[in-house]
Design an enzyme around this catalytic site. Structure first.
Site, PDB file in Angstrom:
ATOM      1  N   SER A 104       0.827  -1.055  -0.074  1.00 24.21           N
ATOM      2  CA  SER A 104       0.055   0.021  -0.135  1.00 24.21           C
ATOM      3  C   SER A 104       0.955   1.373  -0.106  1.00 24.21           C
ATOM      4  CB  SER A 104      -0.852   0.002   1.351  1.00 24.21           C
ATOM      5  OG  SER A 104      -1.588   1.131   1.551  1.00 24.21           O
ATOM      6  N   TYR A 128      -1.885   0.436  10.712  1.00 28.21           N
ATOM      7  CA  TYR A 128      -2.024  -0.009   9.267  1.00 28.21           C
ATOM      8  C   TYR A 128      -0.714   0.380   8.460  1.00 28.21           C
ATOM      9  CZ  TYR A 128      -3.550  -1.041   4.743  1.00 28.21           C
ATOM     10  OH  TYR A 128      -3.889  -1.314   3.249  1.00 28.21           O
TER      11      TYR A 128
END
Length: 253
Positions: A137, A150
């Protein structure tokens, strides 16, 4: 070692294949000629997907060692492994975050990836021309407020990918990280915000065409069909409307 015969239908394993990027990737790889093993916890979804793409559905939880071992036991040869299973489960500042949610986030995004890769390495080696794609990501490149669990996990994904490339040098296995930016899928933000649909919708409000799951799946399929000697180290993919985490063009802005 060069590629296997084009007459053979090669096998790809996609984790987290029950929805979003995983399901789209399974479809894209099937369209590229792969026999796709759709792996996820929600068996009803992957069974329907496998039937649609002439693939195989295997119930698998990447956080469960026995579940991963059972999947690996039935696959003597794997040509492509897409470690897609992941997610964000926390949107709190560090001061008020729940450390247990950090454990869950790391278990899926980092430890689960390692568990699956370790279990399938013998089958990947047996291919003679294999590829591991780890779904990272842009959160693995940028830090942002209320996203530490995250972003820390996706930085971990990036480092694991880089380490694998070093450790497997000289073996017939290519290693790629795909790092998407803003992708609008049906579940990611809803899960992150504990089912709060209004907060989830606000992430994409006014954005002129965020990425779709199919955009990332297309990139995975492209990487998987490169010649055996070509390694795509990483692909960072953002919508045109996104320059950085906090620099997103929205209508009326």
């Amino acid at each position: 070692m060069g590629p296997m015969s084009s007459q053979q239908r090669r096998t790809a394993v996609v984790t987290g294949a029950s929805s979003g990027i995983g399901a789209a990737t399974a479809r894209a790889l099937a369209a590229a000629g792969f026999r796709v093993v759709c792996a996820a916890r929600r068996t009803d979804r992957i069974e329907a997907l496998a039937q649609e793409i002439d693939g195989v559905a295997v119930a698998c939880d990447v956080t469960d060692a026995d579940s991963v071992a059972a999947l690996a036991a039935g696959l003597p040869v794997v040509d492509v492994l897409v470690n897609n299973a992941g997610g964000a489960f926390d949107s709190e500042p560090i001061e008020s975050t729940d450390p247990d949610q950090w454990g869950r986030t790391f278990d899926v995004n980092v430890v689960g990836l390692v568990r699956m890769t370790k279990a399938l390495l013998p089958a990947l080696r047996a291919s003679g021309d294999a590829l591991i794609v780890n779904m990272g990501s842009t959160a693995g490149r940028w830090a942002y407020p209320t996203g530490a669990s995250y972003t820390a996990a996706k930085h971990g994904t990036k480092v694991v990918t880089e380490t694998l490339r070093l450790e497997l040098l000289g073996e017939p296995i290519r290693i790629t990280e795909i790092a998407p930016g803003m992708v609008h899928t049906e579940e990611f933000s809803v899960v992150r915000f504990a089912g709060d649909q209004e907060r989830a919708d606000a992430v994409y409000a006014g954005v002129d065409q965020p990425l779709l799951a199919e955009d990332i799946a297309d990139a995975v399929a492209w990487v998987a069909t490169r010649p055996w000697h070509v390694n795509i180290d990483e692909m960072v993919i953002k919508p045109r409307a996104q320059a950085a985490f906090d620099k997103v063009h929205r209508s009326g802005a």
